[in-house]
Design an enzyme around this catalytic site. Structure first.
Site, PDB file in Angstrom:
ATOM      1  CG  ASN A 110       5.764   1.724   9.514  1.00 46.71           C
ATOM      2  OD1 ASN A 110       6.155   1.582  10.669  1.00 46.71           O
ATOM      3  ND2 ASN A 110       6.523   2.220   8.556  1.00 46.71           N
ATOM      4  CG  HIS A 160      -2.554  -1.216   1.537  1.00 43.76           C
ATOM      5  ND1 HIS A 160      -1.628  -0.737   0.650  1.00 43.76           N
ATOM      6  CD2 HIS A 160      -2.199  -0.721   2.757  1.00 43.76           C
ATOM      7  CE1 HIS A 160      -0.737   0.004   1.292  1.00 43.76           C
ATOM      8  NE2 HIS A 160      -1.070   0.043   2.575  1.00 43.76           N
ATOM      9  CG  HIS A 218       6.980   7.900   8.619  1.00 41.16           C
ATOM     10  ND1 HIS A 218       5.934   7.112   8.171  1.00 41.16           N
ATOM     11  CD2 HIS A 218       7.902   7.032   9.110  1.00 41.16           C
ATOM     12  CE1 HIS A 218       6.212   5.841   8.389  1.00 41.16           C
ATOM     13  NE2 HIS A 218       7.407   5.762   8.960  1.00 41.16           N
ATOM     14  CG  ASP A 225      -1.460   6.823   8.616  1.00 37.80           C
ATOM     15  OD1 ASP A 225      -1.387   7.057   7.392  1.00 37.80           O
ATOM     16  OD2 ASP A 225      -0.555   6.245   9.242  1.00 37.80           O
ATOM     17  CG  LEU A 245      -7.005  11.420  -0.922  1.00 34.24           C
ATOM     18  CD1 LEU A 245      -7.371  12.789  -1.496  1.00 34.24           C
ATOM     19  CD2 LEU A 245      -8.270  10.704  -0.443  1.00 34.24           C
TER      20      LEU A 245
HETATM   21  O1  DOR Z   1       0.951   1.975   7.674  1.00 38.14           O
HETATM   22  C1  DOR Z   1       1.297   2.863   6.921  1.00 38.14           C
HETATM   23  N1  DOR Z   1       0.809   2.933   5.670  1.00 38.14           N
HETATM   24  N2  DOR Z   1       2.196   3.763   7.332  1.00 38.14           N
HETATM   25  C2  DOR Z   1       2.751   4.660   6.496  1.00 38.14           C
HETATM   26  O2  DOR Z   1       3.558   5.453   6.925  1.00 38.14           O
HETATM   27  C3  DOR Z   1       2.379   4.667   5.068  1.00 38.14           C
HETATM   28  C4  DOR Z   1       1.052   4.074   4.868  1.00 38.14           C
HETATM   29  C5  DOR Z   1       0.729   3.781   3.416  1.00 38.14           C
HETATM   30  O3  DOR Z   1       0.953   4.639   2.579  1.00 38.14           O
HETATM   31  O4  DOR Z   1       0.216   2.688   3.140  1.00 38.14           O
END
Ligand code: DOR
Length: 439
Positions: A289, A320, A190, A316, A74
């Site tokens: 990831n 961004h 993780h 997940d 979040l």
């Molecule tokens: O792709 C990912 N983004 N993997 C993660 O483990 C963290 C996450 C993020 O917080 O952007």
């Protein structure tokens, strides 16, 4: 009967003319649901006598328990330009999720009581979904000192994790598991071995060579998991494996379960629907990831969901900002949004190809997800909170960047056709599907 679009009641009403999907009992049947004081009063077949209750016409839509997502970023506090608790929970409601667990890689990290209090207060003020904070396992997620797990749990944390990265060492995993077991909460791990993953941005193999990108071998995930399972065998606390992406990890979890270890695991929608070859466009929305893997890995993940090795699916959701993603592939942060596409990806990639029937597929994003984390939700029992979702599985839609309620747009599904749409989300008996007025 009133039109379902008029549903405003918070108190006593029924929704009739629906196909009830009950994942816990693996059933779909034509029926109705009654709500009293924000709780489920009854779920019945057919059309019973409703007395003087207001009855809404569900118009033949499917109704299931509200979805539960146990792995969401979040971003608040600290990264409000990517997402806030408000925009993230509005996105959750729009995707049919009534409960979400939020990860601790915020700034500051969720490593003390005041951050947990802050998140819970903000979530309550927004009122679009139930939010369950996952606290950091180590202070600042730096792997050096344990957090005060007891205080975090009393404040409302439901698990611990250093997500974004694995817990630093085997000794630290041991200490976290020992401490967490006192409160009966899981460590969400993780799994990634940093010595083999450092600098990698995609899966190692033919495509990483073809695209000329630095890579992460599939065994990096398995290495870390093997370490954790060895420690788990000694400590016997609860371990939940986040975003499983490889065949090797699925096999190890299967074996660990056969040996009676207290391990649960999730995968994410992208590991059942996308593969490393999708990176050929160099579209940074596909950077995540763990990275998208091979066709064989994808098949193994689906097998793992079918045979119960993998307990659930979590989005997940990792928002961004556009300017962060509009760079060369190597420089883009990993992560993709998922709250508003998870349900449709499950329908399109698990139900339509007949890997799983609808109730079994929805179990992965309802009661089985809640059970893995030990939180309520995802069932249709009398007296449960009336957290419900109404959807149409027959509708198809093209994912568009304009259609998201999330603050971010980093979805790999933009431009793709998906099946199934959430039309109404109900939280504690109150409709919360976002309207413009809510934003
Ligand atoms: O792709 C990912 N983004 N993997 C993660 O483990 C963290 C996450 C993020 O917080 O952007």
């Amino acid at each position: 009967m009133e039109a379902i679009s008029k549903l405003r009641d918070v108190c006593d009403y029924a929704i009739a003319n629906i196909k009830v999907v009950d994942p816990e009992n693996e059933r779909i049947f034509p029926g109705c649901v009654g709500v009293e004081g924000g709780k489920i009063a009854f779920v019945e077949e057919g059309l019973p006598e409703f007395g003087d209750k207001t009855v809404y016409d569900g118009g033949g839509l499917h109704l299931s328990p509200g979805f539960v997502d146990i792995h969401v970023h979040l971003r608040e506090p600290g990264y409000e330009h990517k997402e806030t608790i408000h925009t993230g929970t509005v996105a959750a409601a729009s995707g049919g999720f009534t409960s979400v667990a939020c990860m601790p890689n915020t700034s500051p990290a969720i490593d003390n009581k005041s951050v947990v209090d802050f998140i819970l207060r903000k979530a309550k003020l927004s009122g679009f979904a139930k939010v369950y904070p996952v606290a950091a396992a180590t202070v600042g997620r730096e792997g050096e000192r344990l957090t005060e797990i007891g205080r975090l749990v009393s404040a409302g944390a439901v698990a611990v994790s250093d997500d974004g990265a694995p817990v630093s060492t085997a000794q630290m995993v041991r200490r976290v598991l020992e401490y967490a077991s006192r409160f009966d909460i899981p460590l969400i791990e993780h799994c990634e071995d940093p010595s083999t993953s450092a600098g990698g941005v995609m899966n190692e193999g033919f495509y990483s060579t073809k695209l000329g990108l630095p890579s992460v071998p599939a065994f990096s995930e398995e290495l870390c998991l093997a370490r954790d399972l060895i420690v788990l065998n000694a400590v016997k606390s609860k371990l939940h494996v986040a975003h499983v992406s490889t065949r090797g990890a699925v096999n190890r979890i299967r074996e660990a379960k056969e040996n009676g270890l207290p391990v649960t695991a999730e995968t994410a929608p992208h590991y059942i629907s996308l593969e490393e070859k999708d990176l050929e466009t160099y579209d940074t929305n596909f950077r995540v990831n763990p990275p998208l893997r091979s066709a064989e890995d994808r098949e193994a993940i689906i097998e793992g969901l079918k045979d119960g090795t993998l307990d659930c699916i979590a989005s997940d959701h990792a928002p961004h900002a556009q300017e962060e993603k509009q760079v060369e592939f190597e420089y883009a942060p990993p992560g993709m949004i998922g709250l508003e596409t998870t349900f449709s990806v499950v329908l399109t990639h698990l139900v339509e190809p007949r890997h799983l029937a609808l109730p079994q597929a929805l179990a992965l994003i309802t009661y089985k997800a809640a059970q893995a984390l030990g939180i309520p939700g995802g069932t249709l029992r009398k007296g449960d909170a009336a957290d419900l979702v109404l959807f149409d599985p027959t509708v198809t839609w093209i994912v568009s960047s304009d259609g998201f309620y999330s603050k971010s747009r980093n979805s790999p599904y933009i431009g793709r056709k998906l099946s199934g749409r959430v039309l109404h989300t109900i939280l504690d008996g109150t409709p919360v599907v976002p309207s413009e007025a809510a934003l």
